[in-house]
Scaffold this motif. Sequence first.
Motif, mmCIF file in Angstrom:
data_model
loop_
_atom_site.group_PDB
_atom_site.id
_atom_site.type_symbol
_atom_site.label_atom_id
_atom_site.label_comp_id
_atom_site.label_asym_id
_atom_site.label_seq_id
_atom_site.Cartn_x
_atom_site.Cartn_y
_atom_site.Cartn_z
ATOM 1 N N GLU A 135 0.793 -1.260 -0.158
ATOM 2 C CA GLU A 135 0.009 -0.003 0.137
ATOM 3 C C GLU A 135 0.743 1.315 0.072
ATOM 4 O OE1 GLU A 135 -2.225 -0.499 3.628
ATOM 5 O OE2 GLU A 135 -3.148 -2.343 3.100
ATOM 6 N N LEU A 164 1.233 4.096 -3.045
ATOM 7 C CA LEU A 164 0.962 5.361 -2.768
ATOM 8 C C LEU A 164 1.951 6.369 -2.826
ATOM 9 C CD1 LEU A 164 -1.529 4.826 0.128
ATOM 10 C CD2 LEU A 164 -2.404 5.546 -1.872
ATOM 11 N N GLY A 207 -12.747 13.880 -3.681
ATOM 12 C CA GLY A 207 -13.025 12.610 -3.583
ATOM 13 C C GLY A 207 -12.284 11.306 -3.649
ATOM 14 N N PHE A 208 -11.148 11.725 -3.988
ATOM 15 C CA PHE A 208 -9.957 10.745 -4.505
ATOM 16 C C PHE A 208 -9.785 10.076 -3.010
ATOM 17 C CE2 PHE A 208 -6.047 8.616 -5.711
ATOM 18 C CZ PHE A 208 -6.362 8.325 -7.027
ATOM 19 N N GLU A 234 -11.859 9.676 -0.606
ATOM 20 C CA GLU A 234 -12.717 8.683 -0.147
ATOM 21 C C GLU A 234 -12.466 7.117 -0.860
ATOM 22 O OE1 GLU A 234 -16.493 10.085 -0.710
ATOM 23 O OE2 GLU A 234 -16.684 10.749 1.318
ATOM 24 N N ARG A 235 -12.294 7.342 -2.073
ATOM 25 C CA ARG A 235 -11.959 6.404 -2.982
ATOM 26 C C ARG A 235 -10.657 5.340 -2.223
ATOM 27 N NH1 ARG A 235 -12.070 6.912 -8.737
ATOM 28 N NH2 ARG A 235 -14.084 5.634 -8.374
ATOM 29 N N LEU A 236 -9.691 6.030 -1.803
ATOM 30 C CA LEU A 236 -8.825 5.499 -1.107
ATOM 31 C C LEU A 236 -9.095 4.782 0.200
ATOM 32 C CD1 LEU A 236 -5.738 7.974 -1.606
ATOM 33 C CD2 LEU A 236 -6.286 5.857 -3.281
ATOM 34 N N MET A 237 -9.714 5.558 0.964
ATOM 35 C CA MET A 237 -10.286 4.970 2.100
ATOM 36 C C MET A 237 -11.299 3.970 2.233
ATOM 37 S SD MET A 237 -8.492 6.450 4.450
ATOM 38 C CE MET A 237 -7.413 7.632 4.519
ATOM 39 N N SER A 238 -12.069 3.913 1.074
ATOM 40 C CA SER A 238 -13.040 2.752 0.957
ATOM 41 C C SER A 238 -12.405 1.501 0.604
ATOM 42 C CB SER A 238 -14.016 3.227 0.143
ATOM 43 O OG SER A 238 -13.663 2.968 -1.610
ATOM 44 N N ALA A 239 -10.968 1.401 0.402
ATOM 45 C CA ALA A 239 -10.260 0.292 0.023
ATOM 46 C C ALA A 239 -9.867 -0.229 1.564
ATOM 47 C CB ALA A 239 -9.009 0.688 -0.854
ATOM 48 N N PRO A 240 -9.453 -1.492 1.468
ATOM 49 C CA PRO A 240 -9.052 -2.283 2.728
ATOM 50 C C PRO A 240 -7.765 -2.003 3.065
ATOM 51 C CG PRO A 240 -9.013 -3.932 1.072
ATOM 52 C CD PRO A 240 -9.750 -2.705 0.314
ATOM 53 N N ILE A 241 -7.330 -0.665 3.180
ATOM 54 C CA ILE A 241 -5.948 -0.236 3.584
ATOM 55 C C ILE A 241 -5.880 0.202 5.077
ATOM 56 C CG2 ILE A 241 -5.138 0.381 1.139
ATOM 57 C CD1 ILE A 241 -6.012 3.144 2.063
ATOM 58 N N ARG A 293 -5.269 2.621 7.721
ATOM 59 C CA ARG A 293 -5.651 4.084 7.602
ATOM 60 C C ARG A 293 -4.355 4.891 7.541
ATOM 61 N NH1 ARG A 293 -10.392 3.649 6.007
ATOM 62 N NH2 ARG A 293 -9.472 2.207 4.943
#
Lengths: 322, 259
Positions: free
Chosen positions: B7, B11, B90-91, B93-100, B102
């Motif tokens: 991850e 990133l 909103g990018f 949010e997209r990252l945070m809705s992934a199972p990564i 925090r």
Amino acid sequence: MERAVAIEVNRLSKAYGAHQAVSDLSFHVYAGEIFGLLGPNGAGKSTTLRILITLLHPTSGTASVFGHDTVREADTVRRLIGYVPQERAIDRFLTGREHLQLLSALYHLTKEEAAKRIDELLKLVDLEAQADRPAKTYSGGMKRKLDIACGLLPDPKVLFLDEPTLGLDVQSRLRIWEYVRMLKARGLTVVMTTNYLDEADQLCDRLAIIDGGRIKALGSPTELKVALGGDIVSLTIKETDRIAGMEAGLANQPAIKTVRATRNGLDIRVESPEKALPIILETANRLGCGIEFIEYHRPRLDDVFIAHTGRRITDTAEQPVE
Amino acid sequence: MTEYWQEISALTMRWVRRLSRERFSMLFTLVQPMLFWLIFFGNLFQRAADTQVTQAPNYISFLAAGVVVMTVLNNGLAGGVDLLFDKENGFLERLMSAPIRRSSVILSRFIFVMTITSLQVLVILGVAFLFGVEPATGLLGVAVILLIGMMFGVGLTAISMAMAFSVKSHGDFFSVLGFLSLPMIFLSSALVPLAAMPGWMSFLARFNPMTWAIDAVRPLILSGWSDALPHVAMVIPVMLVFDAVCLYGGAKAFRRAMG
């Protein structure tokens, strides 16, 4: 046969300080259906969606995706879902392929798995030719397609779409609808928010009408329309100062269910038009009220919306494509 | 653990890619201003600045330490801005809705900002070298300068990210940034030694962590280890406290923003 439930929402509330964004919401979404959250801007749709995708914690109540709680088992939920945000959540400096590669790493795919899936997705959304161009060169519709590809990358069981066609031109909209139907055909559960009535009507198997943070009605578009009971007669009246008198004159008449004043006339819900029309015309005659235009139609989804919320849905936030 | 690293590296690579496509703006917004300070300010004040006051052979060699730390300051304070844009479009949010985890997003940003800052510090020391400023403590001294820069930079980047997660709009972010950065520079020993400042300014400058960093970097460049070591020994605990406070605040802002 019991249908499998994909999402269960139980007495969900979310408050921001004194502002209650969502109050006591309960509904469920069946596996394999397209479920819509329909409502005007600020109704609480996006808040509900954000709770379901684990980005917000509810103030009270619970939500679960395939039995996993969105707060306590957030990481498990995140492995089951894909998300397509409302904004064009695109990094303009990255190419389409790089977006998908980044997400592949975040979903812990191996290089080989990622390459294979990325090729499939680019083909699916028809972006192969533009895959290696920076996203800043994409049109609004292309960005939306990339958004959807990103949402599908994790191979989710449930796909969440936030206002998927907001601000898109008609052709791109129809294209997106096609994708959503195709995803359903592949067995995906789709949850989407929208403030377009036609979108909810055409696309959703079932929908919840949300206004002021509460569910006002829930069911399939057809069920909701049938439940209104009766058809609608719309009158356009020339002298608008007569509208109130006409409204009073028609209330409590046989065959007339409800009467509602509009800007230039009346919307009358009737049990059967054969019985109601003579009464309406006779009343207009008696009151000396000139009718300019009469329209008769079966209930539409906007009639459902008005019946449950007392107002029209307004698309104030509609923005043109960049 | 390997997932975590996957991850973070993906990133971090994103930031690198972005930068490589924004080469032009990188050159002009990041590297240039600091070099301007060094080259123009340094040479301009050559005769206006009293070497008795600066205690340096010439003004540019005095200024080098200040410019190094100013680079750290500017990069650090701007370090959160990309996350702010990610939040707005909103990018994030997209990252945070992934199972990564925090923390991956945050860590990738720290790694990136620290790396870029180190490279820029080296460029500045290189340019200063061309103007005849040779670090008195050699390569080991340069390594210590980088360490001090990193320690200061971590706290600043944390402040910047905390702001990015807390502000309502990026307009707010940039006004706070502008409001913070110049006073930080003037109320420090970057341009003038504390002893030569008006009393109230030198009093305030003593509470500025930037002053501590510069006062340690300057003898590393100008005089040598014997002068530098006491300052270095002081700046490290100061920076540890500074970083601890900033990271605590940053973590709080992050948790609040991510609900």
